[in-house]
Design a protein around this motif. Structure first.
Motif, PDB file in Angstrom:
ATOM      1  N   ARG A   1      19.154  77.556  14.949  1.00 22.29           N
ATOM      2  CA  ARG A   1      18.630  77.308  13.589  1.00 22.29           C
ATOM      3  C   ARG A   1      17.325  78.099  13.389  1.00 22.29           C
ATOM      4  O   ARG A   1      16.855  78.773  14.308  1.00 22.29           O
ATOM      5  CB  ARG A   1      18.390  75.814  13.379  1.00 22.29           C
TER       6      ARG A   1
ATOM      7  N   ILE B   1      14.152  80.419  12.574  1.00 17.43           N
ATOM      8  CA  ILE B   1      13.833  81.848  12.689  1.00 17.43           C
ATOM      9  C   ILE B   1      14.832  82.540  13.628  1.00 17.43           C
ATOM     10  O   ILE B   1      15.298  83.647  13.340  1.00 17.43           O
ATOM     11  CB  ILE B   1      12.376  82.009  13.199  1.00 17.43           C
TER      12      ILE B   1
ATOM     13  N   ASP C   1      21.020  78.177  22.685  1.00 20.40           N
ATOM     14  CA  ASP C   1      20.187  77.063  22.222  1.00 20.40           C
ATOM     15  C   ASP C   1      20.471  75.857  23.121  1.00 20.40           C
ATOM     16  O   ASP C   1      21.404  75.877  23.930  1.00 20.40           O
ATOM     17  CB  ASP C   1      20.541  76.719  20.757  1.00 20.40           C
TER      18      ASP C   1
ATOM     19  N   ASN D   1      19.143  75.895  28.422  1.00 21.79           N
ATOM     20  CA  ASN D   1      17.783  75.391  28.283  1.00 21.79           C
ATOM     21  C   ASN D   1      16.868  76.436  28.907  1.00 21.79           C
ATOM     22  O   ASN D   1      17.027  76.775  30.085  1.00 21.79           O
ATOM     23  CB  ASN D   1      17.678  74.051  29.041  1.00 21.79           C
TER      24      ASN D   1
ATOM     25  N   ASN E   1      12.526  83.310  21.569  1.00 22.30           N
ATOM     26  CA  ASN E   1      12.203  82.629  20.308  1.00 22.30           C
ATOM     27  C   ASN E   1      12.121  81.114  20.452  1.00 22.30           C
ATOM     28  O   ASN E   1      11.430  80.458  19.667  1.00 22.30           O
ATOM     29  CB  ASN E   1      13.271  83.008  19.270  1.00 22.30           C
TER      30      ASN E   1
ATOM     31  N   TYR F   1       0.177  73.825  21.897  1.00 17.55           N
ATOM     32  CA  TYR F   1       0.983  74.883  21.265  1.00 17.55           C
ATOM     33  C   TYR F   1       0.210  76.209  21.230  1.00 17.55           C
ATOM     34  O   TYR F   1       0.747  77.261  21.583  1.00 17.55           O
ATOM     35  CB  TYR F   1       1.349  74.427  19.857  1.00 17.55           C
TER      36      TYR F   1
ATOM     37  N   LYS G   1       1.104  79.778  23.079  1.00 17.93           N
ATOM     38  CA  LYS G   1       1.331  81.016  22.318  1.00 17.93           C
ATOM     39  C   LYS G   1       0.326  82.104  22.701  1.00 17.93           C
ATOM     40  O   LYS G   1       0.635  83.295  22.652  1.00 17.93           O
ATOM     41  CB  LYS G   1       1.282  80.731  20.813  1.00 17.93           C
TER      42      LYS G   1
ATOM     43  N   ILE H   1       5.628  79.863   8.325  1.00 18.86           N
ATOM     44  CA  ILE H   1       6.990  80.249   7.941  1.00 18.86           C
ATOM     45  C   ILE H   1       7.777  78.977   7.609  1.00 18.86           C
ATOM     46  O   ILE H   1       7.707  77.999   8.354  1.00 18.86           O
ATOM     47  CB  ILE H   1       7.704  80.994   9.114  1.00 18.86           C
TER      48      ILE H   1
ATOM     49  N   THR I   1      10.421  76.591   7.878  1.00 21.05           N
ATOM     50  CA  THR I   1      11.571  76.183   8.712  1.00 21.05           C
ATOM     51  C   THR I   1      11.437  74.681   8.960  1.00 21.05           C
ATOM     52  O   THR I   1      10.460  74.056   8.540  1.00 21.05           O
ATOM     53  CB  THR I   1      11.563  76.883  10.098  1.00 21.05           C
TER      54      THR I   1
HETATM   55  P1  NAD Z   1      12.881  75.411  14.875  1.00 21.07           P
HETATM   56  O1  NAD Z   1      12.392  74.134  15.431  1.00 21.07           O
HETATM   57  O2  NAD Z   1      13.512  75.417  13.512  1.00 21.07           O
HETATM   58  O3  NAD Z   1      13.933  76.087  15.888  1.00 21.07           O
HETATM   59  C1  NAD Z   1      13.676  76.169  17.280  1.00 21.07           C
HETATM   60  C2  NAD Z   1      14.998  76.253  18.027  1.00 21.07           C
HETATM   61  O4  NAD Z   1      14.681  76.294  19.436  1.00 21.07           O
HETATM   62  C3  NAD Z   1      15.894  75.023  17.814  1.00 21.07           C
HETATM   63  O5  NAD Z   1      17.215  75.450  17.504  1.00 21.07           O
HETATM   64  C4  NAD Z   1      15.827  74.281  19.133  1.00 21.07           C
HETATM   65  O6  NAD Z   1      17.029  73.572  19.460  1.00 21.07           O
HETATM   66  C5  NAD Z   1      15.596  75.438  20.120  1.00 21.07           C
HETATM   67  N1  NAD Z   1      15.007  74.958  21.376  1.00 21.07           N
HETATM   68  C6  NAD Z   1      14.020  74.037  21.550  1.00 21.07           C
HETATM   69  N2  NAD Z   1      13.800  73.825  22.853  1.00 21.07           N
HETATM   70  C7  NAD Z   1      14.648  74.645  23.532  1.00 21.07           C
HETATM   71  C8  NAD Z   1      14.894  74.878  24.915  1.00 21.07           C
HETATM   72  N3  NAD Z   1      14.233  74.206  25.869  1.00 21.07           N
HETATM   73  N4  NAD Z   1      15.828  75.799  25.267  1.00 21.07           N
HETATM   74  C9  NAD Z   1      16.529  76.461  24.310  1.00 21.07           C
HETATM   75  N5  NAD Z   1      16.348  76.269  22.985  1.00 21.07           N
HETATM   76  C10 NAD Z   1      15.416  75.367  22.604  1.00 21.07           C
HETATM   77  O7  NAD Z   1      11.640  76.402  14.939  1.00 21.07           O
HETATM   78  P2  NAD Z   1      11.316  77.781  14.165  1.00 21.07           P
HETATM   79  O8  NAD Z   1      10.342  77.468  13.107  1.00 21.07           O
HETATM   80  O9  NAD Z   1      12.575  78.495  13.842  1.00 21.07           O
HETATM   81  O10 NAD Z   1      10.501  78.538  15.317  1.00 21.07           O
HETATM   82  C11 NAD Z   1      11.062  79.567  16.127  1.00 21.07           C
HETATM   83  C12 NAD Z   1       9.937  80.206  16.927  1.00 21.07           C
HETATM   84  O11 NAD Z   1       8.954  80.734  16.038  1.00 21.07           O
HETATM   85  C13 NAD Z   1       9.206  79.202  17.832  1.00 21.07           C
HETATM   86  O12 NAD Z   1       8.861  79.828  19.048  1.00 21.07           O
HETATM   87  C14 NAD Z   1       7.956  78.893  17.040  1.00 21.07           C
HETATM   88  O13 NAD Z   1       6.905  78.461  17.871  1.00 21.07           O
HETATM   89  C15 NAD Z   1       7.680  80.224  16.400  1.00 21.07           C
HETATM   90  N6  NAD Z   1       6.830  80.141  15.213  1.00 21.07           N
HETATM   91  C16 NAD Z   1       7.226  79.438  14.106  1.00 21.07           C
HETATM   92  C17 NAD Z   1       6.373  79.396  13.004  1.00 21.07           C
HETATM   93  C18 NAD Z   1       6.746  78.652  11.754  1.00 21.07           C
HETATM   94  O14 NAD Z   1       5.902  78.598  10.857  1.00 21.07           O
HETATM   95  N7  NAD Z   1       7.948  78.103  11.628  1.00 21.07           N
HETATM   96  C19 NAD Z   1       5.137  80.031  13.041  1.00 21.07           C
HETATM   97  C20 NAD Z   1       4.769  80.715  14.183  1.00 21.07           C
HETATM   98  C21 NAD Z   1       5.623  80.773  15.260  1.00 21.07           C
END
Ligand code: NAD
Length: 243
Positions: free
Chosen positions: A15, A17, A36, A59, A86, A151, A155, A184, A186
């Motif tokens: 799901r 990004i 995932d 995982n 990601n 977090y 990062k 972003i 999500t």
């Molecule tokens: P999200 O929570 O919508 O999706 C994250 C996905 O990672 C999920 O499908 C989840 O099942 C999977 N996941 C979690 N733990 C896992 C594991 N141990 N092994 C495998 N998969 C696992 O998050 P997102 O907003 O799409 O974020 C994606 C990336 O972008 C992340 O690293 C997040 O930190 C980074 N990010 C997001 C934002 C934002 O604003 N959304 C900003 C900066 C960075």
């Protein structure tokens, strides 16, 4: 850009990004491994994105899962050209209230997971003498953020990992870069309070939240042949928030 015959692994691509990154790679003709924790999300994504995708549950904190993931990737498509680290989670609270378990969980998934996935991918890419690794960090890894000590440390650590890996792998034709997304839209940011969302928006020079497609477009560029002379860099995709 054209990724015909290139194979891409995107962690956490069920799901958000990661899913959009996978979708853009499919549009540009890559073979994409949807990986995932969540099998239901993998199945849905594979059925939406079609026959150039293949789902593998893994995982990122398990080197056994990751070993099996790369084995299946090579069996199915014959190479590993791009890894996008990601997968990530948040467990936000103020530092003085933060449990060790929430610290450990965030560091384990966001940072150790990327280390393990990078280590195993690097062995394959070094033999191929080509490869691209792209780490999804965050602007809070650059600036810090109240309520996100775990977090933002994970990062920031990912940026250190990016630069060290870039230095170690450059001579083998493997580039390693990071993207630092801002705010972003999500499921991850859906949890933020209305106050926090409003505060982000008022500080973003481009006056809008980012979309997963904004981040994915930067990933496509860093994975492309056109970016072959770029390594060890951090590209902020944040509407100007950290300039
Ligand atoms: P999200 O929570 O919508 O999706 C994250 C996905 O990672 C999920 O499908 C989840 O099942 C999977 N996941 C979690 N733990 C896992 C594991 N141990 N092994 C495998 N998969 C696992 O998050 P997102 O907003 O799409 O974020 C994606 C990336 O972008 C992340 O690293 C997040 O930190 C980074 N990010 C997001 C934002 C934002 O604003 N959304 C900003 C900066 C960075």
């Amino acid at each position: 850009m054209d990724f015909t015959n290139k194979t891409v692994v995107v962690t956490g691509s069920g799901r958000g990004i990661g899913k959009e990154i996978a979708a853009q790679f499919v549009r540009l003709k890559a073979n994409v491994i949807i990986s995932d924790l969540d099998q239901g999300a993998i199945d849905e994504t594979v059925s939406q994105l079609g026959s150039k995708t293949f789902g593998i549950k893994a995982n990122v904190t398990s080197s056994d899962d990751l070993g099996a993931l790369y084995e299946k990737t090579l069996e199915k498509f014959g190479s590993l050209d791009v890894l996008v680290n990601n997968a990530g989670i948040t467990r936000d609270t103020l530092l003085v209230r933060m449990d060790e378990k929430d610290w450990d969980m965030v560091l384990d998934i966001n940072l150790k997971g990327a280390f393990l996935a990078t280590k195993l991918a690097a062995k394959i890419m070094m033999k191929q003498r080509r490869g691209r690794i792209i780490n999804i960090s965050s602007i809070v890894g650059l600036t810090g953020n109240a309520g996100q000590a775990n977090y933002s440390a994970s990062k920031a650590g990912l940026i250190g990992l990016t630069k060290s890996a870039a230095k170690e792998l450059a001579s083998r034709g493997v580039t390693v870069n990071a993207i630092a997304p801002g705010y972003i839209q999500t499921e991850m940011t859906e949890k933020l309070s209305d106050e926090a969302k409003a505060s982000f928006l008022s500080n973003i020079p481009l006056k809008r939240a980012g979309l997963p497609s904004d981040v994915a477009a930067a990933v496509m560029f860093l994975a492309s042949d056109e970016a072959s002379y770029i390594t060890g860099q951090v590209l902020a995709v944040d509407g100007g928030l950290t300039m």
